[in-house]
Design a protein around this motif. Structure first.
Motif, PDB file in Angstrom:
ATOM      1  N   TYR A   1      32.273 -37.160 -14.753  1.00  0.00           N
ATOM      2  CA  TYR A   1      31.858 -36.067 -15.411  1.00  0.00           C
ATOM      3  C   TYR A   1      30.639 -35.968 -16.039  1.00  0.00           C
ATOM      4  N   GLN A   2      30.321 -37.328 -16.508  1.00  0.00           N
ATOM      5  CA  GLN A   2      28.997 -37.314 -17.248  1.00  0.00           C
ATOM      6  C   GLN A   2      27.772 -37.016 -16.338  1.00  0.00           C
ATOM      7  N   LEU A   3      27.779 -37.653 -15.332  1.00  0.00           N
ATOM      8  CA  LEU A   3      26.829 -37.395 -14.156  1.00  0.00           C
ATOM      9  C   LEU A   3      26.866 -35.946 -13.734  1.00  0.00           C
ATOM     10  N   PHE A   4      27.839 -35.169 -13.786  1.00  0.00           N
ATOM     11  CA  PHE A   4      27.891 -33.837 -13.269  1.00  0.00           C
ATOM     12  C   PHE A   4      27.190 -33.021 -14.525  1.00  0.00           C
ATOM     13  N   GLU A   5      27.757 -33.324 -15.786  1.00  0.00           N
ATOM     14  CA  GLU A   5      27.321 -32.696 -17.105  1.00  0.00           C
ATOM     15  C   GLU A   5      25.388 -32.894 -17.093  1.00  0.00           C
ATOM     16  N   GLU A   6      25.242 -34.102 -16.855  1.00  0.00           N
ATOM     17  CA  GLU A   6      23.620 -34.487 -16.698  1.00  0.00           C
ATOM     18  C   GLU A   6      23.037 -33.762 -15.970  1.00  0.00           C
ATOM     19  N   ALA A   7      23.634 -33.461 -14.689  1.00  0.00           N
ATOM     20  CA  ALA A   7      22.933 -32.482 -13.522  1.00  0.00           C
ATOM     21  C   ALA A   7      22.714 -31.315 -14.114  1.00  0.00           C
ATOM     22  N   LEU A   8      23.676 -30.663 -14.822  1.00  0.00           N
ATOM     23  CA  LEU A   8      23.747 -29.443 -15.126  1.00  0.00           C
ATOM     24  C   LEU A   8      22.605 -29.113 -16.337  1.00  0.00           C
ATOM     25  N   THR A   9      22.156 -30.164 -17.097  1.00  0.00           N
ATOM     26  CA  THR A   9      21.389 -29.897 -18.215  1.00  0.00           C
ATOM     27  C   THR A   9      19.579 -29.779 -17.718  1.00  0.00           C
ATOM     28  N   ILE A  10      19.506 -30.143 -16.254  1.00  0.00           N
ATOM     29  CA  ILE A  10      18.080 -30.182 -15.716  1.00  0.00           C
ATOM     30  C   ILE A  10      17.937 -28.776 -15.201  1.00  0.00           C
ATOM     31  N   LYS A  11      16.983 -28.227 -15.554  1.00  0.00           N
ATOM     32  CA  LYS A  11      16.562 -26.848 -15.043  1.00  0.00           C
ATOM     33  C   LYS A  11      15.312 -26.756 -14.084  1.00  0.00           C
TER      34      LYS A  11
ATOM     35  N   ASN B   1      13.768 -29.328 -12.526  1.00  0.00           N
ATOM     36  CA  ASN B   1      13.417 -30.088 -11.627  1.00  0.00           C
ATOM     37  C   ASN B   1      14.683 -30.135 -10.526  1.00  0.00           C
ATOM     38  N   LYS B   2      14.645 -29.372  -9.297  1.00  0.00           N
ATOM     39  CA  LYS B   2      15.615 -29.050  -8.490  1.00  0.00           C
ATOM     40  C   LYS B   2      16.248 -30.505  -7.630  1.00  0.00           C
ATOM     41  N   GLU B   3      15.067 -31.218  -7.472  1.00  0.00           N
ATOM     42  CA  GLU B   3      15.368 -32.368  -6.492  1.00  0.00           C
ATOM     43  C   GLU B   3      16.138 -33.505  -7.241  1.00  0.00           C
ATOM     44  N   THR B   4      15.715 -33.455  -8.469  1.00  0.00           N
ATOM     45  CA  THR B   4      16.547 -34.539  -9.487  1.00  0.00           C
ATOM     46  C   THR B   4      17.918 -34.236  -9.632  1.00  0.00           C
ATOM     47  N   LYS B   5      18.049 -32.515  -9.948  1.00  0.00           N
ATOM     48  CA  LYS B   5      19.394 -32.246 -10.150  1.00  0.00           C
ATOM     49  C   LYS B   5      20.103 -32.410  -8.981  1.00  0.00           C
ATOM     50  N   PHE B   6      19.632 -32.236  -7.797  1.00  0.00           N
ATOM     51  CA  PHE B   6      20.275 -32.423  -6.633  1.00  0.00           C
ATOM     52  C   PHE B   6      20.966 -33.734  -6.312  1.00  0.00           C
TER      53      PHE B   6
ATOM     54  N   LEU C   1      21.303 -36.099  -8.766  1.00  0.00           N
ATOM     55  CA  LEU C   1      22.636 -36.411  -9.701  1.00  0.00           C
ATOM     56  C   LEU C   1      23.832 -35.524  -9.201  1.00  0.00           C
ATOM     57  N   LEU C   2      23.784 -34.501  -8.633  1.00  0.00           N
ATOM     58  CA  LEU C   2      24.866 -33.724  -8.229  1.00  0.00           C
ATOM     59  C   LEU C   2      25.674 -34.628  -7.016  1.00  0.00           C
ATOM     60  N   LYS C   3      24.720 -35.254  -6.320  1.00  0.00           N
ATOM     61  CA  LYS C   3      25.179 -36.181  -4.903  1.00  0.00           C
ATOM     62  C   LYS C   3      25.832 -37.080  -5.470  1.00  0.00           C
ATOM     63  N   GLU C   4      25.564 -37.815  -6.409  1.00  0.00           N
ATOM     64  CA  GLU C   4      25.969 -39.053  -6.986  1.00  0.00           C
ATOM     65  C   GLU C   4      26.956 -38.763  -7.671  1.00  0.00           C
ATOM     66  N   SER C   5      27.362 -37.915  -8.432  1.00  0.00           N
ATOM     67  CA  SER C   5      28.341 -37.441  -9.041  1.00  0.00           C
ATOM     68  C   SER C   5      29.587 -36.989  -8.163  1.00  0.00           C
ATOM     69  N   LEU C   6      29.098 -36.309  -6.960  1.00  0.00           N
ATOM     70  CA  LEU C   6      30.208 -36.020  -6.076  1.00  0.00           C
ATOM     71  C   LEU C   6      30.684 -37.238  -5.497  1.00  0.00           C
ATOM     72  N   LEU C   7      29.898 -38.068  -5.144  1.00  0.00           N
ATOM     73  CA  LEU C   7      30.451 -39.785  -4.634  1.00  0.00           C
ATOM     74  C   LEU C   7      31.519 -40.291  -5.535  1.00  0.00           C
ATOM     75  N   GLU C   8      31.130 -40.132  -6.866  1.00  0.00           N
ATOM     76  CA  GLU C   8      31.940 -40.778  -7.948  1.00  0.00           C
ATOM     77  C   GLU C   8      33.369 -40.102  -7.914  1.00  0.00           C
ATOM     78  N   ALA C   9      33.138 -38.682  -7.645  1.00  0.00           N
ATOM     79  CA  ALA C   9      34.553 -37.853  -7.853  1.00  0.00           C
ATOM     80  C   ALA C   9      35.455 -38.021  -6.771  1.00  0.00           C
ATOM     81  N   GLU C  10      34.791 -38.104  -5.563  1.00  0.00           N
ATOM     82  CA  GLU C  10      35.414 -38.554  -4.155  1.00  0.00           C
ATOM     83  C   GLU C  10      36.038 -39.970  -4.255  1.00  0.00           C
ATOM     84  N   ASN C  11      35.588 -40.810  -4.849  1.00  0.00           N
ATOM     85  CA  ASN C  11      36.029 -42.384  -5.193  1.00  0.00           C
ATOM     86  C   ASN C  11      37.284 -42.074  -5.782  1.00  0.00           C
TER      87      ASN C  11
END
Length: 632
Positions: free
Chosen positions: A41-51, A53-58, A60-70
């Motif tokens: 959840y922290q990774l997801f929330e951190e991604a949402l704060t980035i306005k 820089n789309k690639e950095t946000k992307f 973080l979203l991929k990383e948080s998705l991997l954590e959520a799937e695990n």
């Protein structure tokens, strides 16, 4: 004695100790799992704060998705998939867009999610199709979302989404209807950001309809609301639109003021995409006011701040300013850059404008061969754009008509089913009354018969009322069909004008060739060769396929005309079939003579021959009516 009691006590103590260790271990595992979930959840929330820089946000979203799937956090996965779909929408990557939206859909089905979240997912599908310019699918998904939620905010978003799709299709009447439905939802039941978007969209529709006072009214309201909600990016876009309204009214000082305000906001939020566009607008206004040096500065700043190499409009405008200041070298350089940019990116509109600019430049320096070459490119681009626009308009008219026809048929079917159901219920009541009447006394039978007759009269009155309503709906459908006929008539006029213009252009070129043929007889060999080259170029520029173009465009408007005509009268020649097409368009003898370069008497003779081939012996039969009847 002591030793006989101790084993039981020892076993009990050992069991308690082992149980305690087990509970401590489980608590430890739960604590660890909770920590891992919190990390996702922290990774997801951190991604949402980035306005910005789309690639950095992307990432973080991929990383948080991997954590959520695990950790099998299904609901979090659905949220991340939605945000990843939005990222791919910005890239117009359709395969990845629908991959992530379908993942969210699958998770919702697993969790049996309904209501607001299901409606919002359908809105995401609608938005995706909207950005991919598939507006029919966008409308389809948005309309499904309306019935899935009672949340007024979501309903307002849905109406707004449908309105944007109709706005993109050019159906301004339906777009306004949807936007006003969104606006009708109480302000306290929807966010200020959404309210401002709706007002801005209404303003844009009025702007497209050239109702500038209404456009300014709604755009100013939207600007105040965006300022209040601290939506700086939204406010910037609204301020640009207000500037555009003033620019189209030639109120240059007002437009300049709003563009400067928009530029200030864009710089404050580091919007490097908007800054070049605003500078381009400021350059246009400076040019209109006669401040050509200022216009050049704005255009140069736009080029310097642009993140892409696709700047054909800026280069073309810069070339125009340098031509005005008689700086021919700079003009040529920028016109050439504009044409190269437009050609590289296959932008027909910009190819048209930049090739016309180059043609004007070469004509100015008296290099007529080059001028003619670029004018030929301009004509080709213009014709391509005209054909594309004509086909698009015809498709829009067909789409609108088919939709209205389908809605009318659905309404008629619904009314017919209601009428059948009503008759069925009435017959059941009568049958029940008859069965019951046998068990009652004669007096009761008489009362029931009287009541049955009364019910029958009421039923007949209701049936008549339903039939009247049915007739009204048929009349509405007739009026709509008549409107479509009028629109097709307008397309016929556009087609006629297009053919006349092309014909006159060919006639003018032929006249020039004849005059040049006369001139070259008195000239030396070198000059004669140059004249022959110009004649060749003129012939290249003439349109030999004018009647093929007419047949294609006419068949798109009157679909199946030639096929039906050929089936009924296969012996007709190509010229006679084309004469039938002219008559189907209600063209007079004089108009046909003008467009075909023949005399009116010649056309009358052709009409007489055509009547014979069509076996029309009765002189009271009008030829154009006969053709319309056999091809309808």
């Amino acid at each position: 004695m002591k030793n006989s009691k101790n084993p039981t006590l020892h076993k009990t103590i050992i069991f308690i100790i082992l149980l305690s260790f087990s509970m401590i271990n489980k608590a430890s595992v739960c604590q660890e799992q909770k920590k891992d979930s919190v990390h996702a959840y922290q990774l997801f929330e951190e991604a949402l704060t980035i306005k910005n820089n789309k690639e950095t946000k992307f990432s973080l979203l991929k990383e948080s998705l991997l954590e959520a799937e695990n950790k099998e956090l299904l609901f979090l996965q659905s949220k991340i998939h939605t945000y990843l779909a939005v990222y791919y929408i910005s890239k117009l990557d359709s395969s990845n867009i629908f991959k992530h939206l379908n993942k969210t859909k699958s998770i919702y089905q697993t969790l049996n999610t309904k209501g607001k979240l299901q409606a919002l997912l359908l809105l995401d599908y609608a938005y995706a199709y909207q950005q991919l310019k598939n507006y029919d699918e966008s409308i389809f998904f948005a309309e499904q979302a309306i019935g899935l939620t009672n949340n007024q905010e979501t309903k307002a978003k849905t109406y707004n989404s449908i309105g944007v799709a109709y706005l993109s299709l050019g159906d301004y009447e339906e777009a306004l209807k949807q936007f006003y439905m969104a606006k009708a939802i109480k302000s306290e039941e929807k966010s200020l950001t959404l309210e401002s978007q709706i007002n801005q969209n209404i303003g844009i529709v009025h702007f497209r309809l050239k109702d500038y006072l209404k456009a300014l009214e709604y755009l100013n309201i939207a600007s105040e609301q965006k300022q209040e909600s601290k939506d700086l990016k939204g406010q910037m876009r609204t301020v640009i639109n207000i500037g555009n309204v003033y620019a189209l009214q030639n109120k240059h000082s007002n437009a300049h003021e709003y563009y400067q305000n928009a530029l200030h906001i864009a710089k404050s939020i580091n919007d490097n995409v908007a800054i070049p566009a605003i500078l381009l607008n400021l350059g246009y206004i400076a040019s209109k006011e006669g401040h050509h040096q200022n216009a050049i500065k704005y255009y140069q700043n736009a080029l310097e701040s642009s993140l892409t190499e696709n700047n054909s409009v800026v280069y073309n405008n810069l070339g125009g300013e340098y031509m005005t200041l008689d700086n021919l070298n700079a003009a040529f350089f920028n016109y050439t850059k504009a044409y190269q940019n437009a050609t590289k990116n296959k932008e027909l509109e910009h190819i048209k404008s930049s090739s016309l600019s180059l043609s004007y430049y070469y004509r100015h320096i008296k290099e007529f061969k080059k001028a003619l070459e670029y004018h030929h490119i301009y004509s080709q681009a213009k014709d391509s754009l005209l054909n594309t626009e004509l086909i698009k308009r015809i498709e829009n008219i067909k789409h609108k008509h088919e939709k209205e026809l389908n809605l009318s048929q659905i309404k008629l079917l619904k009314k017919s089913n209601e009428l059948k159901e009503f008759k069925l219920i009435r017959n059941k009541k009568i049958n029940l009354a008859l069965v019951a009447s046998t068990l009652l006394l004669v007096l009761l039978i008489l009362l029931l018969i009287r009541k049955s007759k009364s019910n029958k009269r009421n039923s007949q009155a209701l049936i008549k009322q339903q039939e009247l309503l049915h007739q009204k709906e048929k009349e509405i459908l007739r009026v709509k069909q008549e409107k479509l006929t009028n629109e097709l008539s307008a397309k016929n006029i556009q087609l006629t004008n297009h053919i006349i213009q092309a014909s006159e252009k060919n006639e003018f070129i032929e006249s020039l060739i004849s005059n040049l043929d006369l001139i070259k007889t008195d000239l030396n060999l070198k000059k004669t060769k140059e004249i022959n080259f110009v004649i060749h170029e003129l012939k290249q520029n003439s349109n030999d396929n004018i009647w093929q173009e007419f047949d294609v465009m006419f068949n798109e408007i009157q679909h199946g005309f030639y096929e039906k005509l050929h089936e009924t009268f296969p012996e007709l020649s190509a010229a006679e079939r084309r004469l039938c097409a002219f008559l189907r368009m209600d063209m007079s003898t004089k108009e046909i003579a003008h467009i075909t370069h023949k005399s009116a008497a010649g056309i009358d003779t052709a009409r007489s021959r055509l009547r014979k081939k069509l076996n029309i012996s009765d002189s009271s039969i009008i030829l154009s009516d006969f053709i319309r009847q056999i091809t309808s």
